[in-house]
Design an enzyme around this catalytic site. Structure first.
Site, PDB file in Angstrom:
ATOM      1  N   ASP A   1       0.861  -1.195   0.000  1.00 15.25           N
ATOM      2  CA  ASP A   1       0.000   0.000   0.000  1.00 15.25           C
ATOM      3  C   ASP A   1       0.893   1.240   0.000  1.00 15.25           C
ATOM      4  O   ASP A   1       1.887   1.301   0.731  1.00 15.25           O
ATOM      5  CB  ASP A   1      -0.897   0.002   1.236  1.00 15.25           C
TER       6      ASP A   1
ATOM      7  N   ASP B   1      -2.281   9.724 -10.220  1.00 13.38           N
ATOM      8  CA  ASP B   1      -2.221   8.645 -11.213  1.00 13.38           C
ATOM      9  C   ASP B   1      -0.790   8.395 -11.681  1.00 13.38           C
ATOM     10  O   ASP B   1      -0.364   7.246 -11.858  1.00 13.38           O
ATOM     11  CB  ASP B   1      -3.104   8.985 -12.418  1.00 13.38           C
TER      12      ASP B   1
ATOM     13  N   GLU C   1      -4.772   2.242  -4.266  1.00 14.44           N
ATOM     14  CA  GLU C   1      -3.316   2.409  -4.213  1.00 14.44           C
ATOM     15  C   GLU C   1      -2.620   1.143  -3.712  1.00 14.44           C
ATOM     16  O   GLU C   1      -1.480   1.195  -3.246  1.00 14.44           O
ATOM     17  CB  GLU C   1      -2.946   3.600  -3.317  1.00 14.44           C
TER      18      GLU C   1
END
Length: 261
Positions: free
Chosen positions: A136, A153, A179
């Site tokens: 993560d 992004d 994410e």
């Protein structure tokens, strides 16, 4: 010896036309025979003409049928070629759709659906070597809030590629969602996997991501690692990796934690 028909006919006609033989009783018989012969020849000639006309008609019909048959064959060949091209295009389109359905459109990495297939395959064939790394990006919401989603992004893409590059042949990488990324390690040596995971944390922490408008973004990742244990299912492996990730975050982030449950 074969008689000369033309000569014989000429001699018969000369006898019939000579008035000296008018009173000869044989003349009448010869005249009737000649008339019968002429009628037969006319019938034969008529039959020949009919036969020739029939032959011509059949030849024309066969030619017409042949032309029609050739035309149909050409049409069928054309339809077959069109069908073959259509089938090929359809197969290619299906393959593209299948590929698109298994890839993450943003990062270009396999998506969750593809990774679940990969995980099942590896679990079925060599589950005892499986190790899962749940990754993560730390404080990713802050990046989106401070710089916008376009920059977020770009960070996702850059982090995904760096993870894929660092893992290399040790396993499979996918974007798990948001994410989060998932790595399915299939390397037998657990020490090599832990070294790789430690390198991942260091590589991301040291990276400087040059994103939109020359902005330089720094971030870090947290990783939860689970090893296959006797009786593990795919769900239990994922749950333990997720729990280990939670522990890594609660311990300060920018680190990895191994599940020993």
């Amino acid at each position: 010896m074969k008689p000369n028909i033309k000569d014989l006919e000429s001699r018969v006609l000369s006898v019939l036309e000579d008035i000296e033989h008018n009173d000869n009783p044989v003349r009448d018989v010869l005249a009737e025979l000649w008339q019968y012969n002429q009628e037969q020849w006319q019938r034969v000639e008529q039959m020949v003409r009919v036969s020739d006309a029939y032959q011509d008609m059949m030849m024309k019909r066969e030619k017409t049928l042949g032309e029609r048959f050739d035309k149909h064959i050409r049409q069928l060949e054309k339809i077959t070629r069109i069908s073959d091209r259509y089938q090929t295009a359809l197969r290619e389109a299906n393959l593209e759709l299948e590929h698109a359905s298994l890839m993450d459109t943003l990062t270009g990495l396999p998506n969750r659906r593809k990774m679940l297939r990969t995980l099942k395959r590896e679990y079925d064939h060599r589950r005892q070597h499986i190790k899962l790394g749940m990754i993560d990006i730390d404080y990713f919401k802050r990046i989106n809030d401070a710089h916008g989603h376009l920059v977020g992004d770009e960070v996702l893409i850059a982090v995904g590629h760096l993870i894929e590059q660092t893992v290399g042949d040790l396993g499979h990488v996918a974007r798990w969602g948001g994410e989060e990324f998932l790595v399915v390690f299939t390397h037998k040596n657990a020490d090599d996997v832990e070294i790789c995971v430690n390198n991942l944390v260091r590589e991301i922490q040291e990276a400087r991501f040059d994103v939109l408008d020359g902005q330089i973004i720094q971030t870090s990742i947290s990783i939860g690692l689970s090893h296959y244990q006797e009786g593990d299912t795919i769900d239990s492996l994922l749950t333990r990796a997720d729990d280990a990730l939670y522990d890594a975050k609660n311990s300060g982030r920018n680190r990895f934690h191994i599940s020993h449950k």
